[in-house]
Design a protein around this motif. Structure first.
Motif, PDB file in Angstrom:
ATOM      1  N   LEU A 199      -1.055   2.705   7.462  1.00 55.66           N
ATOM      2  CA  LEU A 199      -0.587   3.434   6.286  1.00 55.66           C
ATOM      3  C   LEU A 199       0.336   2.563   5.435  1.00 55.66           C
ATOM      4  O   LEU A 199       0.268   2.573   4.206  1.00 55.66           O
ATOM      5  CB  LEU A 199       0.136   4.717   6.714  1.00 55.66           C
ATOM      6  CG  LEU A 199      -0.740   5.734   7.462  1.00 55.66           C
ATOM      7  CD1 LEU A 199       0.085   6.932   7.889  1.00 55.66           C
ATOM      8  CD2 LEU A 199      -1.902   6.177   6.582  1.00 55.66           C
ATOM      9  N   ILE A 200       1.204   1.783   6.110  1.00 61.92           N
ATOM     10  CA  ILE A 200       2.117   0.903   5.369  1.00 61.92           C
ATOM     11  C   ILE A 200       1.315  -0.113   4.549  1.00 61.92           C
ATOM     12  O   ILE A 200       1.574  -0.331   3.372  1.00 61.92           O
ATOM     13  CB  ILE A 200       3.068   0.169   6.345  1.00 61.92           C
ATOM     14  CG1 ILE A 200       4.059   1.153   6.958  1.00 61.92           C
ATOM     15  CG2 ILE A 200       3.812  -0.943   5.625  1.00 61.92           C
ATOM     16  CD1 ILE A 200       4.965   0.543   8.002  1.00 61.92           C
ATOM     17  N   ALA A 225      -0.055   1.439   1.618  1.00 63.11           N
ATOM     18  CA  ALA A 225       0.977   1.735   0.632  1.00 63.11           C
ATOM     19  C   ALA A 225       1.271   0.507  -0.218  1.00 63.11           C
ATOM     20  O   ALA A 225       1.584   0.616  -1.403  1.00 63.11           O
ATOM     21  CB  ALA A 225       2.248   2.216   1.327  1.00 63.11           C
ATOM     22  N   ILE A 226       1.177  -0.668   0.404  1.00 59.85           N
ATOM     23  CA  ILE A 226       1.524  -1.887  -0.330  1.00 59.85           C
ATOM     24  C   ILE A 226       0.340  -2.433  -1.133  1.00 59.85           C
ATOM     25  O   ILE A 226       0.446  -2.724  -2.309  1.00 59.85           O
ATOM     26  CB  ILE A 226       2.030  -2.968   0.644  1.00 59.85           C
ATOM     27  CG1 ILE A 226       3.287  -2.460   1.352  1.00 59.85           C
ATOM     28  CG2 ILE A 226       2.341  -4.247  -0.105  1.00 59.85           C
ATOM     29  CD1 ILE A 226       3.755  -3.378   2.441  1.00 59.85           C
ATOM     30  N   TRP A 227      -0.790  -2.554  -0.458  1.00 60.92           N
ATOM     31  CA  TRP A 227      -1.917  -3.243  -1.101  1.00 60.92           C
ATOM     32  C   TRP A 227      -3.012  -2.300  -1.593  1.00 60.92           C
ATOM     33  O   TRP A 227      -4.059  -2.748  -2.018  1.00 60.92           O
ATOM     34  CB  TRP A 227      -2.513  -4.278  -0.147  1.00 60.92           C
ATOM     35  CG  TRP A 227      -1.575  -5.404   0.109  1.00 60.92           C
ATOM     36  CD1 TRP A 227      -1.145  -6.312  -0.810  1.00 60.92           C
ATOM     37  CD2 TRP A 227      -0.938  -5.746   1.337  1.00 60.92           C
ATOM     38  NE1 TRP A 227      -0.276  -7.194  -0.227  1.00 60.92           N
ATOM     39  CE2 TRP A 227      -0.124  -6.881   1.094  1.00 60.92           C
ATOM     40  CE3 TRP A 227      -0.958  -5.221   2.626  1.00 60.92           C
ATOM     41  CZ2 TRP A 227       0.643  -7.470   2.077  1.00 60.92           C
ATOM     42  CZ3 TRP A 227      -0.203  -5.827   3.598  1.00 60.92           C
ATOM     43  CH2 TRP A 227       0.598  -6.936   3.329  1.00 60.92           C
ATOM     44  N   PRO A 245      -5.568   1.361  -1.057  1.00 59.78           N
ATOM     45  CA  PRO A 245      -6.564   1.763  -0.075  1.00 59.78           C
ATOM     46  C   PRO A 245      -7.790   0.852  -0.084  1.00 59.78           C
ATOM     47  O   PRO A 245      -8.383   0.623  -1.135  1.00 59.78           O
ATOM     48  CB  PRO A 245      -6.975   3.170  -0.532  1.00 59.78           C
ATOM     49  CG  PRO A 245      -5.954   3.592  -1.526  1.00 59.78           C
ATOM     50  CD  PRO A 245      -5.408   2.355  -2.121  1.00 59.78           C
ATOM     51  N   LEU A 254      -7.760   6.864   2.835  1.00 60.80           N
ATOM     52  CA  LEU A 254      -6.958   5.681   2.567  1.00 60.80           C
ATOM     53  C   LEU A 254      -7.638   4.398   3.011  1.00 60.80           C
ATOM     54  O   LEU A 254      -7.117   3.313   2.835  1.00 60.80           O
ATOM     55  CB  LEU A 254      -5.605   5.798   3.283  1.00 60.80           C
ATOM     56  CG  LEU A 254      -4.777   7.016   2.892  1.00 60.80           C
ATOM     57  CD1 LEU A 254      -3.527   7.098   3.729  1.00 60.80           C
ATOM     58  CD2 LEU A 254      -4.421   6.932   1.421  1.00 60.80           C
TER      59      LEU A 254
END
Lengths: 284, 296, 316
Positions: free
Chosen positions: B148-149, B152-154, B156, B239
């Motif tokens: 999930l992290i 969140a950054i790059w 889905p 995601l």
């Protein structure tokens, strides 16, 4: 003649295996009278421990047991579950070789000593603890009140074996089964523990079945000896230590280390299974 | 000494053949009956997925709008989804990603984890402390959170999730391998190699690695089952793999909407296939683990 | 080691791990492509006020470590930042949803403990086909992702039979309990299966111990022996797994909350990721990790009460 306390009559135990059966007890018979001590001697694997397990009906279900074991005339193999529990609770007490493994490590010593009294005899916990303290004192445990609050791993092996002896005496059985009670202890603790067991047994007039491979020790604290070999008793009686008759016993006695005579090397036992079978065939 | 060629060749060949037969039998011994069944089922699924273009009866993305939400029929053996796409074909194509994605996760995690573990076990001291501490910190974060992290950054995507999960699985591999390598390190044969003048790197790769290899493999296979579940879950959340790509987690998601419209085939089929894949992998992992343990 | 010293050391270690994770969570922002400001505001761009607010919130005009310390200070004061999407304080967002997640995880943990331990014990003690059946069900349960179970439960019990509501977390009290029943079940299946396995193995091992023979030869009641000597001694692995499981449930709730459209931390996280609401993502992840670490710490302390042989702090 009245019944002896314990009578084993041609007890056989066979382990059921995939390819058939292997008989590990091959017709064991002996009796123990009230107040009498019998020493059961033999090499490891001769069936000594199996015999005690048969007496308490603790053999694995994979064993097929025949012959009779009678305690005060009542047949142990034929007891129902309730009678068996009562027999184990009140009639026999068992002292194991390794107290470290045979006492539950997560409960306090006091719990171990009193659980049988509290659970099965309806004794009040405080009463049971008082009796446990008295008994620990009698078997030579110092500061017994403090020991009750400790965990088994905080006690030495010798001390723990005394606790085990006390736990058996607390149940006030008629017969004590002691399966190599000193083998797992250090040498210094061995004689102490043995002396206490012997003294307490005599003072209370209890019967004892003492299992050991130490002939001398057995002779010192037992009225009679029985020598086991390959699942059979080859010779028994009060004479065994002083005047052995069976070749195996003679060899066994000759194989002891001794302080008086220095020998370069202990003799190897030459008595083997083949000699044993040959001798049996000749005898019959 | 004049005719070594034919006989020694023959001996070598016999030995090789024996070893071949032995390998098959060894695999059977290590897996047991249930393990062999699981391995066969997994092999069938993997082959079907690998040859999806040949095996799948339809193009997985072709919408046959007339067949939309139809149940099983001779034309569509498992029916069609809300957009009329053949469910069986999408399952076969979807199994590709469901196997390849977690496979990649475990491959990366195993290589990185094993190298870290061997380094920690061999060097000991501060390096070991540092690596062990790092692994503990990684352990402090639940696996799926890494995925999930990363998202969140790059944003889905499958690759993002694979990278995130790979980090999450490193400590699982590394801990087991480090323990095994430490045990091996204290074995006499390692001291013997050391005395013979082998270098640390040499011993690590020629002596220790081959001996911990069964444990590495067992741990990798066991972790694969969890990775399949995690990756499918991230896809289910929307995601990971993005539609219209066929993926089993996504199919459960879109099938879920069809369930509410009274047509459960897609969700059931995709869900069952995930469970089957994970079950096979887990069973094989369990067997490999217990046989790796019993070898010690 | 005394209890005081142990707790002090344990708390120190805990704080260190939390410090590092907080740093990592803070650092996440700088792993992202592009400038932090652009990343947080995203394709939405931003009004000058928003840019000023974000700059202030993340202390973007300060050097990196000063930013971190300031951020940490805000955190400790309970200021988790401001959500761009919800236009609300993140702490308020979390406070409003943490209850649902907590209730879900607690219910699941209860189901796991009860079902897992009793199934495992039963399988070990009964043996035979009970064992076979339990082990097979456990193997399948272990292989089934929570979202597949969730979808199946909704299809059968909510859509098909209509016994349970399909979505939402209810209006409190008994209603919440009914709403959370299926989600908690979905969340618990795999872990209950795992716990059953561990319990079975542990009970089998403990039942074969010599001290159990002692208890038997003393004529103690079989039920008492199972409870007091077998199960009691199996507790260390059982509690370990139960603790780890509860810790992972918090992350597992992310998936289940989405299946059942529950308004908890998990669905908040997923929505925040999709909407690039970074302050919320950071805060929720921090909450998850802190909970995970805390549960593990509690389990470590529990060990020493379960097994007197484990000295305080000797087990990692």
């Amino acid at each position: 003649m009245t019944d002896p306390l314990l009578r084993l009559d041609n007890v056989r135990a066979a382990l059921r295996l995939r390819g058939g059966e292997q008989e590990l007890l091959r017709g064991v018979s002996f009796t123990i009278g009230a107040g009498e001590a019998l020493g059961l001697v033999g090499e490891s694997g001769s069936g000594k421990s199996l015999t005690t397990r048969a007496i308490t009906r603790m053999l694995d279900p994979a064993f097929r047991v025949t012959g009779d074991i009678a305690f005060e005339g009542a047949s142990v193999p034929r007891m129902n579950a309730q009678a068996l529990r009562r027999y184990r609770q009140r009639d026999v007490g068992m002292i194991f070789q390794d107290p470290r493994a045979h006492v539950n490590p997560v409960h306090r010593v006091g719990d171990f000593l009193t659980e049988a009294l509290v659970r099965d005899r309806g004794v009040d916990r405080r009463d049971a603890e008082r009796r446990a303290v008295e008994l620990l004192d009698e078997v030579g445990v110092r500061t017994p009140e403090q020991r009750l609050r400790q965990y088994p791993h905080e006690l030495s092996g010798g001390l723990l074996q005394r606790v085990m002896i006390a736990s058996v005496l607390l149940a006030e059985p008629k017969l004590i089964l002691a399966d190599e009670p000193t083998t797992a202890l250090d040498v210094t603790a061995q004689s102490d523990v043995m002396a206490i067991l012997d003294e307490q047994r005599r003072a209370r007039g209890l019967s004892l079945l003492f299992i050991t491979h130490d002939l001398e020790l057995a002779a010192a604290c037992c009225d009679r000896l029985a020598v086991m070999y390959a699942g059979e008793i080859v010779e028994q009686g009060a004479h065994v230590y002083e005047a052995p008759r069976h070749p195996y016993t003679i060899e066994l006695l000759g194989a002891r280390p001794s302080i008086e005579h220095r020998v370069e090397r202990l003799p190897v036992l030459r008595y083997d299974r083949a000699a044993h079978e040959l001798l049996k065939a000749e005898a019959s | 000494m004049t005719t070594p060629s034919t006989t020694s060749l023959a001996v070598a060949r016999v030995a090789r053949e024996r070893r071949g037969a032995g390998l098959a039998r060894a695999a059977g011994d290590r897996l047991g009956v249930v393990g062999c069944i699981a391995a066969s089922v997994l092999l069938v699924i993997a082959l079907a997925a690998a040859f999806a273009p040949v095996v799948a009866p339809y193009d997985p993305d072709y919408p046959d709008l007339l067949a939309s939400l139809s149940g099983p029929s001779p034309a569509h053996l498992l029916g069609a989804d809300a957009l009329g796409r053949d469910i069986l074909s999408r399952l076969i194509w979807g199994a590709r990603i469901t196997l390849a994605g977690p496979g990649l996760v475990i491959l990366i995690a195993t290589v990185v984890g094993t190298l870290l573990a061997l380094l920690a076990a061999w060097r000991g001291g501060r390096i070991d402390t540092a690596i062990s501490w790092l692994l503990d910190v990684l352990f402090a974060v639940p696996g799926i959170v890494f995925g999930l992290i990363a998202v969140a950054i790059w944003g889905p995507s499958l690759i993002t999730v694979v990278c995130g999960l790979a980090i999450a699985y490193v400590p699982y591999v590394a801990r087991v391998v480090r323990g095994a390598a430490l045990r091996e390190r204290n074995m006499p044969y390692v001291s013997a190699a050391w005395l013979q003048g082998q270098s640390a790197t040499g011993i690590t790769f020629t002596q220790i690695l081959p001996n911990v290899q069964p444990i590495v493999v067992a741990q990798a296979v066991s972790s694969l089952g969890f990775a399949v579940i995690d990756l499918a879950a991230v896809s289910f959340l929307g995601l990971g793999v993005q539609p219209p790509t066929a993926d089993l987690g996504l199919m459960v998601k879109s099938g879920f909407d069809s369930v509410l419209r009274g047509q459960p085939t897609e969700a059931i089929a995709a869900g069952t296939l995930i469970v089957l894949i994970v079950w096979c992998v887990t069973v094989i992992g369990d067997r490999l683990t217990s046989s790796a343990r019993s070898m010690r | 080691m005394s209890l005081g010293a142990y707790l002090a050391r344990r708390t120190g270690g805990l704080l260190l791990v939390l410090l590092v994770t907080s740093f990592l969570v803070f650092g996440l922002l700088y792993l992202a492509p592009g400038s932090p400001l652009a990343f947080i505001l995203g394709p939405r761009g931003g009004t000058p006020e928003q840019i000023a607010a974000v700059t202030a919130q993340y202390h973007l005009n300060d050097p990196f470590f000063v930013r971190y310390v300031a951020w940490l200070g805000d955190l400790l004061r309970g200021d988790l930042g401001y959500s761009i999407v919800y236009r609300q304080d993140v702490s308020d967002l979390i406070a409003g949803r943490v209850g649902t997640t907590l209730a879900l995880v607690s219910m699941a943990a209860l189901i796991i403990a009860v079902v897992g331990i009793s199934a495992g014990t039963l399988a070990a003690l009964r043996g035979g086909w009970t064992d076979q059946l339990t082990s097979s069900i456990a193997a399948i349960g272990l292989s089934t992702p929570s979202f597949v179970i969730g979808v199946a439960l909704i299809s059968v019990f909510a859509v098909g039979l209509g016994w349970f509501p399909t979505f939402g977390s209810g209006s409190g009290g008994l209603d919440t309990l009914v709403h959370l029943a299926l989600p908690a079940l979905a969340l618990s299946v795999a872990s209950a299966a795992y716990l059953a396995r561990i319990t079975r193995a542990s009970v089998l091992e403990e039942r074969g111990r010599e001290h159990v023979q002692t208890a038997t030869v003393r004529g103690l009641a079989p039920g008492y022996i199972v409870r007091h000597h077998v199960l009691r001694n199996s507790l260390v692995p059982i509690v370990t797994v139960l603790g780890l499981t509860i810790a992972t449930l918090i992350a597992g709730a992310v998936v289940v909350e989405n299946v059942f459209a529950l308004d908890g931390l998990g669905s908040l996280l997923v929505r925040a990721i999709l909407q690039r609401d970074f302050a919320v993502v950071q805060a929720v992840i921090l909450v998850l990790v802190v909970a995970f670490v805390l549960v593990n710490a509690v389990v470590d302390v529990l060990y020493t009460f379960i097994d007197p042989r484990i000295a305080l702090g000797s087990r990692k």
